[in-house]
Design an enzyme around this catalytic site. Structure first.
Site, PDB file in Angstrom:
ATOM      1  N   ALA A   1       0.896  -1.116  -0.024  1.00 54.52           N
ATOM      2  CA  ALA A   1       0.104   0.005  -0.219  1.00 54.52           C
ATOM      3  C   ALA A   1       0.578   1.271   0.400  1.00 54.52           C
ATOM      4  CB  ALA A   1      -0.634  -0.194   1.150  1.00 54.52           C
TER       5      ALA A   1
ATOM      6  N   GLY B   1       0.530  -5.217   0.525  1.00 50.68           N
ATOM      7  CA  GLY B   1      -0.559  -5.713   0.056  1.00 50.68           C
ATOM      8  C   GLY B   1      -0.169  -6.183  -0.993  1.00 50.68           C
TER       9      GLY B   1
ATOM     10  N   GLU C   1      -0.580 -10.060  -0.127  1.00 48.89           N
ATOM     11  CA  GLU C   1      -1.410 -10.640   0.254  1.00 48.89           C
ATOM     12  C   GLU C   1      -2.826 -10.570  -0.795  1.00 48.89           C
ATOM     13  OE1 GLU C   1      -2.752  -8.594   4.138  1.00 48.89           O
ATOM     14  OE2 GLU C   1      -2.127  -6.878   3.300  1.00 48.89           O
TER      15      GLU C   1
ATOM     16  N   GLU D   1       4.090  -4.989   7.818  1.00 46.12           N
ATOM     17  CA  GLU D   1       3.976  -4.401   8.085  1.00 46.12           C
ATOM     18  C   GLU D   1       4.187  -4.253   9.803  1.00 46.12           C
ATOM     19  OE1 GLU D   1       0.894  -6.468   4.668  1.00 46.12           O
ATOM     20  OE2 GLU D   1       2.478  -6.764   6.273  1.00 46.12           O
TER      21      GLU D   1
END
Length: 247
Positions: free
Chosen positions: A53, A98, A101, A121
């Site tokens: 992100a 992300g 993911e 993260e």
């Protein structure tokens, strides 16, 4: 076959709000497009698949905005995981946060030999927010998932393959064509059989096995009502290639 390319190469294909919304809208369109039998997700350029992100965007988020942001990322993952057609991640560069993911939400993951993958993260004082805590454990096992998520360590392509995080590793110049080979193979199968196969396998790591076996038996029987099953069985008996129509 449709290829969806995250196109922010100057930002390592990091996802800001505009890009994530566009990705979600495109995935939803493809999920509902019967002409598309396989969806490939990749990143622009040769440095990044999706580097996560956009951190600059995230620095200003309130709790409510963060919940909405996380919900949008989850929605993209759910589309990749549950759309009634195969999805393939062609990991052509770093896949962090992300990006990892989104790759985990795909049915198949192929990686270039020079990539790094992980969930860092924890280094930002956060946890994975787009499904990583659940899908990484289901794909690679609880112990390895905890190691990557708690330490923030990233892995190279070889370790990712050994751990089952990716299905195969190719040289960077070969990744696109090798991914397309698999996509073409999948596109030659019965779309309706692929849809039920994907749904049945997705059940494997949730719920009671007995209930899942009953569901498998129901899907198996239901497919005998389709034109594709009739065509596939006839083609086998007649020793010819089947011509599946998705009906």
């Amino acid at each position: 076959m449709a290829t969806v390319t995250v196109n922010r190469p100057d930002a390592m294909n990091a996802l800001d709000l505009e890009t994530l919304r566009a990705l979600h809208d495109r995935l939803r369109q493809l999920a509902n497009d019967p002409a598309v039998r396989v969806v490939v997700l990749t990143g622009a350029g040769d440095r990044a698949f999706v580097a996560g992100a956009d951190i600059k965007y995230m620095t200003s988020l309130s709790v409510l905005e963060a919940r909405e942001w996380g919900g949008l990322g989850h929605a993209c993952g759910v589309l990749l995981e549950t759309m009634r057609k195969p999805t393939i991640a062609a990991i052509n560069g770093v896949a962090l946060g992300g990006g990892c993911e989104l790759a985990l939400a795909c049915d198949l993951r192929y990686a270039a030999s020079n990539v790094r993958i992980g969930q860092p993260e924890i280094n930002l004082g956060l946890i994975p927010g787009w499904g990583g805590t659940q899908r990484l454990a289901r794909v690679c096992g609880l112990g390895f998932a905890k190691e990557l998520i708690l330490t923030g360590r990233t892995v190279d392509a070889d370790e990712a393959e050994r751990r089952g995080l990716v299905n195969a590793v190719f040289e960077p110049a070969e990744l696109r064509e090798r991914t397309r080979e698999t996509a073409r193979l999948l596109a030659s199968k019965s779309p309706v059989a692929l849809a039920y196969a994907k749904e049945a396998v997705n059940l494997a790591l949730q719920g009671a096995q007995h209930a899942n076996l009953i569901q498998e038996a129901s899907f198996f029987a239901l497919l005998f009502s389709t034109e594709d099953a009739k065509e596939g069985l006839a083609a086998f008996v007649e020793r010819r290639e089947p011509r599946f129509t998705g009906r």
